[in-house]
Design a protein around this motif. Structure first.
Motif, PDB file in Angstrom:
ATOM      1  N   VAL A  40       0.791  -1.091  -0.073  1.00  0.00           N
ATOM      2  CA  VAL A  40       0.042  -0.046   0.133  1.00  0.00           C
ATOM      3  C   VAL A  40       0.803   1.170  -0.029  1.00  0.00           C
ATOM      4  CG1 VAL A  40      -1.759  -1.106   1.125  1.00  0.00           C
ATOM      5  CG2 VAL A  40      -0.039  -0.169   2.658  1.00  0.00           C
ATOM      6  N   ASP A  41       0.233   2.341  -0.057  1.00  0.00           N
ATOM      7  CA  ASP A  41       0.692   3.798  -0.037  1.00  0.00           C
ATOM      8  C   ASP A  41       1.726   4.096  -1.348  1.00  0.00           C
ATOM      9  OD1 ASP A  41       1.604   6.379   0.310  1.00  0.00           O
ATOM     10  OD2 ASP A  41       2.569   5.800   2.549  1.00  0.00           O
ATOM     11  N   TRP A  42       1.130   4.080  -2.212  1.00  0.00           N
ATOM     12  CA  TRP A  42       1.870   4.341  -3.593  1.00  0.00           C
ATOM     13  C   TRP A  42       2.191   5.659  -4.132  1.00  0.00           C
ATOM     14  CZ3 TRP A  42       4.028   0.192  -6.122  1.00  0.00           C
ATOM     15  CH2 TRP A  42       3.752  -1.202  -5.724  1.00  0.00           C
ATOM     16  N   SER A  43       1.998   6.671  -3.105  1.00  0.00           N
ATOM     17  CA  SER A  43       2.158   8.164  -3.493  1.00  0.00           C
ATOM     18  C   SER A  43       3.634   8.536  -3.907  1.00  0.00           C
ATOM     19  CB  SER A  43       1.598   9.142  -2.738  1.00  0.00           C
ATOM     20  OG  SER A  43       2.101   8.661  -1.154  1.00  0.00           O
ATOM     21  N   GLY A  44       4.516   7.721  -3.312  1.00  0.00           N
ATOM     22  CA  GLY A  44       5.935   7.849  -3.635  1.00  0.00           C
ATOM     23  C   GLY A  44       6.177   7.361  -4.855  1.00  0.00           C
ATOM     24  N   ALA A  45       5.571   6.363  -5.814  1.00  0.00           N
ATOM     25  CA  ALA A  45       6.243   5.813  -6.952  1.00  0.00           C
ATOM     26  C   ALA A  45       6.580   6.752  -7.762  1.00  0.00           C
ATOM     27  CB  ALA A  45       5.174   4.823  -7.217  1.00  0.00           C
ATOM     28  N   ARG A  46       8.113   6.199  -8.167  1.00  0.00           N
ATOM     29  CA  ARG A  46       8.839   6.979  -9.199  1.00  0.00           C
ATOM     30  C   ARG A  46       9.378   6.076 -10.083  1.00  0.00           C
ATOM     31  NH1 ARG A  46       6.741  10.389  -6.565  1.00  0.00           N
ATOM     32  NH2 ARG A  46       7.822  12.322  -5.538  1.00  0.00           N
ATOM     33  N   SER A  47       9.866   6.685 -11.234  1.00  0.00           N
ATOM     34  CA  SER A  47      10.846   6.021 -12.306  1.00  0.00           C
ATOM     35  C   SER A  47      12.223   6.202 -11.662  1.00  0.00           C
ATOM     36  CB  SER A  47      10.780   6.605 -13.467  1.00  0.00           C
ATOM     37  OG  SER A  47      11.843   6.044 -14.338  1.00  0.00           O
ATOM     38  N   ALA A  48      12.691   5.222 -11.013  1.00  0.00           N
ATOM     39  CA  ALA A  48      13.952   5.251 -10.390  1.00  0.00           C
ATOM     40  C   ALA A  48      14.884   4.116 -10.353  1.00  0.00           C
ATOM     41  CB  ALA A  48      13.765   5.737  -8.813  1.00  0.00           C
ATOM     42  N   PRO A  49      15.891   4.116  -9.885  1.00  0.00           N
ATOM     43  CA  PRO A  49      16.879   2.735 -10.042  1.00  0.00           C
ATOM     44  C   PRO A  49      16.536   1.723  -9.067  1.00  0.00           C
ATOM     45  CG  PRO A  49      18.197   4.552  -9.990  1.00  0.00           C
ATOM     46  CD  PRO A  49      16.843   5.030 -10.035  1.00  0.00           C
ATOM     47  N   ARG A  50      16.257   0.663  -9.390  1.00  0.00           N
ATOM     48  CA  ARG A  50      15.690  -0.463  -8.740  1.00  0.00           C
ATOM     49  C   ARG A  50      16.410  -0.503  -6.979  1.00  0.00           C
ATOM     50  NH1 ARG A  50      15.204  -5.013 -11.246  1.00  0.00           N
ATOM     51  NH2 ARG A  50      15.768  -4.063 -13.291  1.00  0.00           N
ATOM     52  N   GLY A  51      17.689   0.073  -7.252  1.00  0.00           N
ATOM     53  CA  GLY A  51      18.583  -0.144  -5.601  1.00  0.00           C
ATOM     54  C   GLY A  51      17.798   0.788  -4.702  1.00  0.00           C
ATOM     55  N   VAL A  52      17.113   1.883  -5.274  1.00  0.00           N
ATOM     56  CA  VAL A  52      16.262   2.565  -4.274  1.00  0.00           C
ATOM     57  C   VAL A  52      15.393   1.764  -3.269  1.00  0.00           C
ATOM     58  CG1 VAL A  52      14.390   4.315  -4.008  1.00  0.00           C
ATOM     59  CG2 VAL A  52      16.266   4.817  -5.795  1.00  0.00           C
ATOM     60  N   ASP A  53      14.539   0.992  -3.887  1.00  0.00           N
ATOM     61  CA  ASP A  53      13.625  -0.003  -3.147  1.00  0.00           C
ATOM     62  C   ASP A  53      14.429  -1.118  -2.469  1.00  0.00           C
ATOM     63  OD1 ASP A  53      11.206   1.258  -3.627  1.00  0.00           O
ATOM     64  OD2 ASP A  53      10.735  -0.021  -5.538  1.00  0.00           O
ATOM     65  N   LEU A  54      15.307  -1.575  -2.935  1.00  0.00           N
ATOM     66  CA  LEU A  54      16.240  -2.855  -2.543  1.00  0.00           C
ATOM     67  C   LEU A  54      16.885  -2.452  -1.313  1.00  0.00           C
ATOM     68  CD1 LEU A  54      17.691  -4.503  -5.614  1.00  0.00           C
ATOM     69  CD2 LEU A  54      16.005  -5.591  -4.014  1.00  0.00           C
ATOM     70  N   ALA A  55      17.419  -1.342  -1.249  1.00  0.00           N
ATOM     71  CA  ALA A  55      18.030  -0.833  -0.102  1.00  0.00           C
ATOM     72  C   ALA A  55      17.130  -0.386   1.085  1.00  0.00           C
ATOM     73  CB  ALA A  55      19.321   0.053  -0.511  1.00  0.00           C
ATOM     74  N   TRP A  56      16.393   0.172   0.593  1.00  0.00           N
ATOM     75  CA  TRP A  56      15.308   0.731   1.856  1.00  0.00           C
ATOM     76  C   TRP A  56      14.684  -0.441   2.421  1.00  0.00           C
ATOM     77  CZ3 TRP A  56      16.167   5.206   3.187  1.00  0.00           C
ATOM     78  CH2 TRP A  56      15.220   5.950   4.195  1.00  0.00           C
ATOM     79  N   CYS A  57      14.404  -1.364   1.794  1.00  0.00           N
ATOM     80  CA  CYS A  57      13.825  -2.612   2.408  1.00  0.00           C
ATOM     81  C   CYS A  57      14.724  -3.357   3.240  1.00  0.00           C
ATOM     82  CB  CYS A  57      13.030  -3.368   1.272  1.00  0.00           C
ATOM     83  SG  CYS A  57      11.966  -4.680   1.962  1.00  0.00           S
ATOM     84  N   ARG A  58      15.945  -3.525   2.674  1.00  0.00           N
ATOM     85  CA  ARG A  58      17.016  -4.130   3.465  1.00  0.00           C
ATOM     86  C   ARG A  58      17.193  -3.458   4.766  1.00  0.00           C
ATOM     87  NH1 ARG A  58      20.787  -7.451   1.730  1.00  0.00           N
ATOM     88  NH2 ARG A  58      22.763  -6.248   2.034  1.00  0.00           N
ATOM     89  N   GLN A  59      17.309  -2.177   4.697  1.00  0.00           N
ATOM     90  CA  GLN A  59      17.514  -1.494   6.032  1.00  0.00           C
ATOM     91  C   GLN A  59      16.641  -1.566   6.912  1.00  0.00           C
ATOM     92  OE1 GLN A  59      19.574   2.665   5.956  1.00  0.00           O
ATOM     93  NE2 GLN A  59      17.463   2.974   5.497  1.00  0.00           N
TER      94      GLN A  59
END
Length: 280
Positions: A179-198
């Protein structure tokens, strides 16, 4: 001017839907929007109201329209409008709740990895572009982040933008929605990967962070070679305010993850990435 009251928000959502609504509860776990769960007697909906002059509703509508391939993992938009200058959006309520405090973080990580691979296969064209390049204002991690940035893969995918356990919904040990997709972007995959790992590290499980990556790579069918670089960039972004996330973790049923725990786990993570914390 005062912020909208809960009854005002429920009434506004009822007008937008064209049917009566009753408040079920206010949902916590985030700070950007005020979020309510409401019921029309047959189905439940989620109502969110954003600060004035915030374009989150328009951004979320643009991305929700392209999330069909995710099926029930993503909620559908039902209505949107304005309440005294505050954007309001009403979406389907994904059944379930935040991950249980007793759920093994490794299980959380494995399922989040599979789901994120599906997200990253979607078309990002037309969404706002965001590379998340670190700045020199990144405090003690600025130099490390700038060095890591030179190794980062900047190819764009559709990113969630705030992919952490608090933006997921679970039924028992099964991931039911993101949920909460208001921050969705066209961005490098590492943005999501690292944020979730953290986030998984802050939940107390570096092992879960690694299993998340393995699960993601398996679902994607390829290795991700720059994840360490993105871990450093994400850490630089979080370093100056990680303690302020304590209310978010309390909101998903993890009050024991307070400011002290967050800082201790975060600093241990940083130490594993670039070495021990220095002072002075």
């Amino acid at each position: 001017m005062s912020q909208p009251t809960v009854p005002d928000v429920v009434a506004a959502a009822a007008r937008l839907l064209g049917r009566p609504l009753a408040l079920v509860c206010e949902l916590t776990g985030g700070q950007h929007a005020r979020t309510l769960l409401a019921d029309d007697g047959a189905v439940r909906v989620v109502v969110r109201v954003f600060p004035r002059a915030d374009d989150a509703v328009a951004r979320e509508l643009a991305v929700l329209a392209r999330l069909g391939p995710l099926g029930r993992l993503a909620p559908a938009a039902l209505a949107h409008g304005d309440l005294d200058g505050h954007g309001v959006i009403v979406t389907e309520a994904v059944p379930g709740g935040p991950p249980s405090p007793t759920l093994d973080p490794v299980v959380i990580g494995e399922q989040l990895g599979v789901a994120l691979a599906a997200v990253h296969r979607l078309d990002p064209s037309g969404l706002p572009d965001d590379v998340r390049e670190p700045t020199l204002r990144a405090g003690r991690l600025a130099a490390s982040a700038q060095e890591a940035w030179r190794e980062a893969d900047l190819d764009r995918v559709l990113t969630h933008g705030d992919y952490w356990s608090g933006n997921t919904v679970w039924e028992g040990d099964r991931l039911a929605g993101v949920v909460d997709w208001s921050g969705a972007r066209s961005a490098p995959r590492g943005v999501d990967l690292a944020w979730c790992r953290q986030d998984l590290v802050l939940l107390g499980s570096p092992e879960a962070a690694d299993r998340f990556l393995t699960s993601y790579e398996g679902a994607l069918g390829r290795r991700v070679l720059d994840v360490h670089a993105w871990d450093v960039v994400a850490a630089a972004r979080a370093d100056t305010y990680v303690e302020t996330w304590a209310p978010n973790y309390a909101g998903i049923g993890r009050p024991e993850i307070d400011a002290r725990v967050l800082r201790a786990r975060f600093d241990a993570w940083v130490g594993s990435l670039i070495g021990p914390r220095t002072t002075g």
